[in-house]
Design a protein around this motif. Structure first.
Motif, PDB file in Angstrom:
ATOM      1  N   ILE A  10      -8.018   2.879 -14.467  1.00  0.00           N
ATOM      2  CA  ILE A  10      -8.764   2.690 -13.213  1.00  0.00           C
ATOM      3  C   ILE A  10     -10.051   3.508 -13.252  1.00  0.00           C
ATOM      4  CG2 ILE A  10      -8.720   2.976 -10.712  1.00  0.00           C
ATOM      5  CD1 ILE A  10      -6.895   0.774 -11.608  1.00  0.00           C
ATOM      6  N   SER A  16      -3.681   4.265 -11.879  1.00  0.00           N
ATOM      7  CA  SER A  16      -3.510   4.722 -10.505  1.00  0.00           C
ATOM      8  C   SER A  16      -4.793   5.380 -10.010  1.00  0.00           C
ATOM      9  CB  SER A  16      -2.348   5.726 -10.426  1.00  0.00           C
ATOM     10  OG  SER A  16      -2.258   6.322  -9.156  1.00  0.00           O
ATOM     11  N   ILE A  17      -4.949   5.411  -8.679  1.00  0.00           N
ATOM     12  CA  ILE A  17      -6.089   6.113  -8.067  1.00  0.00           C
ATOM     13  C   ILE A  17      -5.699   7.520  -7.626  1.00  0.00           C
ATOM     14  CG2 ILE A  17      -7.198   3.998  -7.248  1.00  0.00           C
ATOM     15  CD1 ILE A  17      -6.037   4.703  -4.444  1.00  0.00           C
ATOM     16  N   LEU A  57      -8.577  -6.727  -8.306  1.00  0.00           N
ATOM     17  CA  LEU A  57      -8.277  -5.333  -7.996  1.00  0.00           C
ATOM     18  C   LEU A  57      -8.338  -5.117  -6.485  1.00  0.00           C
ATOM     19  CD1 LEU A  57     -10.347  -3.543 -10.780  1.00  0.00           C
ATOM     20  CD2 LEU A  57      -7.886  -3.221 -10.410  1.00  0.00           C
ATOM     21  N   ILE A  71     -10.995  -0.083  -4.531  1.00  0.00           N
ATOM     22  CA  ILE A  71     -11.407   0.451  -5.830  1.00  0.00           C
ATOM     23  C   ILE A  71     -12.842   0.013  -6.098  1.00  0.00           C
ATOM     24  CG2 ILE A  71     -10.995   0.378  -8.325  1.00  0.00           C
ATOM     25  CD1 ILE A  71      -8.041   0.131  -7.759  1.00  0.00           C
ATOM     26  N   GLN A  80       2.454   1.647  -3.395  1.00  0.00           N
ATOM     27  CA  GLN A  80       1.432   2.058  -4.356  1.00  0.00           C
ATOM     28  C   GLN A  80       1.094   3.538  -4.219  1.00  0.00           C
ATOM     29  OE1 GLN A  80      -0.301   0.376  -6.857  1.00  0.00           O
ATOM     30  NE2 GLN A  80      -1.030   2.432  -7.268  1.00  0.00           N
ATOM     31  N   LYS A  81       0.977   3.992  -2.974  1.00  0.00           N
ATOM     32  CA  LYS A  81       0.502   5.356  -2.747  1.00  0.00           C
ATOM     33  C   LYS A  81       1.581   6.403  -2.991  1.00  0.00           C
ATOM     34  CE  LYS A  81      -2.144   8.160   0.510  1.00  0.00           C
ATOM     35  NZ  LYS A  81      -2.880   8.165   1.786  1.00  0.00           N
ATOM     36  N   HIS A 102      -8.669  -4.938 -16.201  1.00  0.00           N
ATOM     37  CA  HIS A 102      -9.515  -4.565 -15.061  1.00  0.00           C
ATOM     38  C   HIS A 102     -10.958  -5.031 -15.262  1.00  0.00           C
ATOM     39  CE1 HIS A 102      -6.293  -1.811 -15.988  1.00  0.00           C
ATOM     40  NE2 HIS A 102      -6.301  -1.269 -14.797  1.00  0.00           N
ATOM     41  N   THR A 146      -1.134  -0.303 -10.330  1.00  0.00           N
ATOM     42  CA  THR A 146      -1.861  -0.611  -9.102  1.00  0.00           C
ATOM     43  C   THR A 146      -1.584  -2.063  -8.729  1.00  0.00           C
ATOM     44  OG1 THR A 146      -3.625   1.008  -9.466  1.00  0.00           O
ATOM     45  CG2 THR A 146      -4.162  -0.897  -8.107  1.00  0.00           C
ATOM     46  N   ARG A 169       0.829  -1.214   0.000  1.00  0.00           N
ATOM     47  CA  ARG A 169       0.000   0.000   0.000  1.00  0.00           C
ATOM     48  C   ARG A 169       0.863   1.263   0.000  1.00  0.00           C
ATOM     49  NH1 ARG A 169      -5.407  -0.554   1.590  1.00  0.00           N
ATOM     50  NH2 ARG A 169      -5.512   1.672   1.164  1.00  0.00           N
TER      51      ARG A 169
END
Length: 374
Positions: free
Chosen positions: A117, A105-106, A168, A172, A86-87, A161, A94, A83
């Motif tokens: 995404i 990416s978020i 996922l 999300i 990723q962040k 996705h 992702t 995490r």
């Protein structure tokens, strides 16, 4: 020194000792795991006590490997690490469940690679005007090519996705029920009919039988491409039943190879991630293959000639068609696969140049919504 300062120092020492020893206490109190649920591999088990000098020399390394796999809170720390990476560190990938990698990416205002995404969460749908213009442009392509007796076919390649949403990350979530497939199916299919090919139900229905996309790469594999090429060639065969002979490659005609470090692995600078790479074992053919690479754009135009076939194909495509080309090309005397979006000027010039019998456009889902230059 004040009593309050002493208490603070003791708490600091206690916290430090806890961090050091809690994983050991957890390890002593838990049963050893046989497999890692996220890494999908067997974990080292406790080595037997050494009984010889040779055993004594090897035992420290064996125990170190074992403890590295079994120490307390290992799974939780791995998840936290993923995490954080990723962040704060990974821009375009992702990290999903069970060690699946996904493009996108978020991060707020993320737009690279078409925001896949955001596509999955249904935030990038067509507006009504965009949808009507898109379908009208596709229909105009179809009509103009039909006037030259050239059938036109269009299909979208679903992003990974869409086919494998279960892997996922759980954070999300879909933002609405309507997606671009619903929009196109309701609008394009009544107008384009058999010229618009919806491959989504085909892939969704088959994914339990075989893995259709790579775990560590953006693309579908040749199991997925096999299903789509068969559907596509069946549509084309309705126009050329004597020339096009669709063939669905059977399970026993594939041979698995190892695919090391797919494109998503390269993006996160990870190492030694291996995918199974199913490869069809085609019989020898009379086909010749040539390629023109554009190193600046990192694209390639592929030309094939198969001397035992008659028809000519022109296809506008992207990287997903790399897996399709070996299936499709062997059905045509000449085939020209251009790695770019269809535009009127390019279509007109290539139709004049090659005089194709069939034109196809393939586009990956993350390129939608798309405005035709037509």
């Amino acid at each position: 020194m004040s009593q309050k300062s002493n208490i603070s120092k003791w708490f600091l020492v206690l916290g430090f000792v806890s961090i050091l020893f809690f994983p050991i206490f957890k390890w002593l109190s838990q049963d050893d795991l046989k497999k890692s649920p996220s890494e999908k591999r067997s974990l080292k088990q406790s080595p037997p006590p050494p009984i010889s000098l040779s055993d004594f020399k090897q035992w420290p390394k064996q125990f170190d490997d074992y403890y590295s796999d079994q120490f307390g809170f290992r799974i939780e720390l791995n998840s936290l690490y993923s995490r954080i990476i990723q962040k704060y560190f990974v821009q375009d990938v992702t990290l999903g469940k069970d060690d699946w990698f996904y493009l996108g990416s978020i991060r707020p205002n993320y737009e690279r690679f078409g925001d896949p995404i955001g596509d999955y969460t249904n935030q990038n749908n067509f507006t009504t005007n965009e949808l009507n213009q898109f379908v009208q442009s596709m229909n105009q392509v179809k009509v103009e090519l039909e006037a030259k007796a050239i059938p036109f076919f269009y299909f979208i390649t679903p992003s990974k996705h869409t086919i494998y949403p279960e892997n996922l990350p759980s954070y999300i979530k879909k933002q609405s029920k309507l997606n671009v497939y619903d929009q196109l199916n309701s609008t394009a299919m009544p107008i384009l009919k058999e010229h618009y090919i919806n491959v989504l139900p085909l892939l969704t229905a088959a994914k339990e039988r075989n893995r259709l996309y790579y775990q560590y790469d953006t693309h579908w594999n040749m199991h997925g491409a096999n299903l789509v090429q068969y559907e596509l060639l069946n549509r084309i065969a309705k126009f050329f039943p004597e020339d096009i002979k669709p063939y669905l490659v059977k399970e026993n005609e594939f041979k698995n190879q190892d695919k090391l470090n797919g494109d998503l692995v390269t993006m996160v600078q990870s190492l030694n991630k291996i995918d199974k790479d199913p490869r069809p074992q085609f019989p020898d053919s009379l086909c010749q293959y040539s390629e023109e690479r554009d190193h600046e754009l990192e694209t390639a135009t592929v030309h094939t000639k198969c001397h035992n076939k008659k028809l000519t194909l022109l296809m506008f495509r992207d990287s997903y068609s790399v897996a399709l080309i070996p299936f499709i090309a062997r059905q045509f005397g000449e085939a020209h696969f251009y790695w770019e979006k269809l535009s009127k000027s390019k279509l007109d010039s290539l139709v004049e140049l090659y005089q194709p019998d069939v034109v196809i456009e393939q586009m990956v889902e993350r390129k939608l919504p798309h405005k035709y230059n037509y």
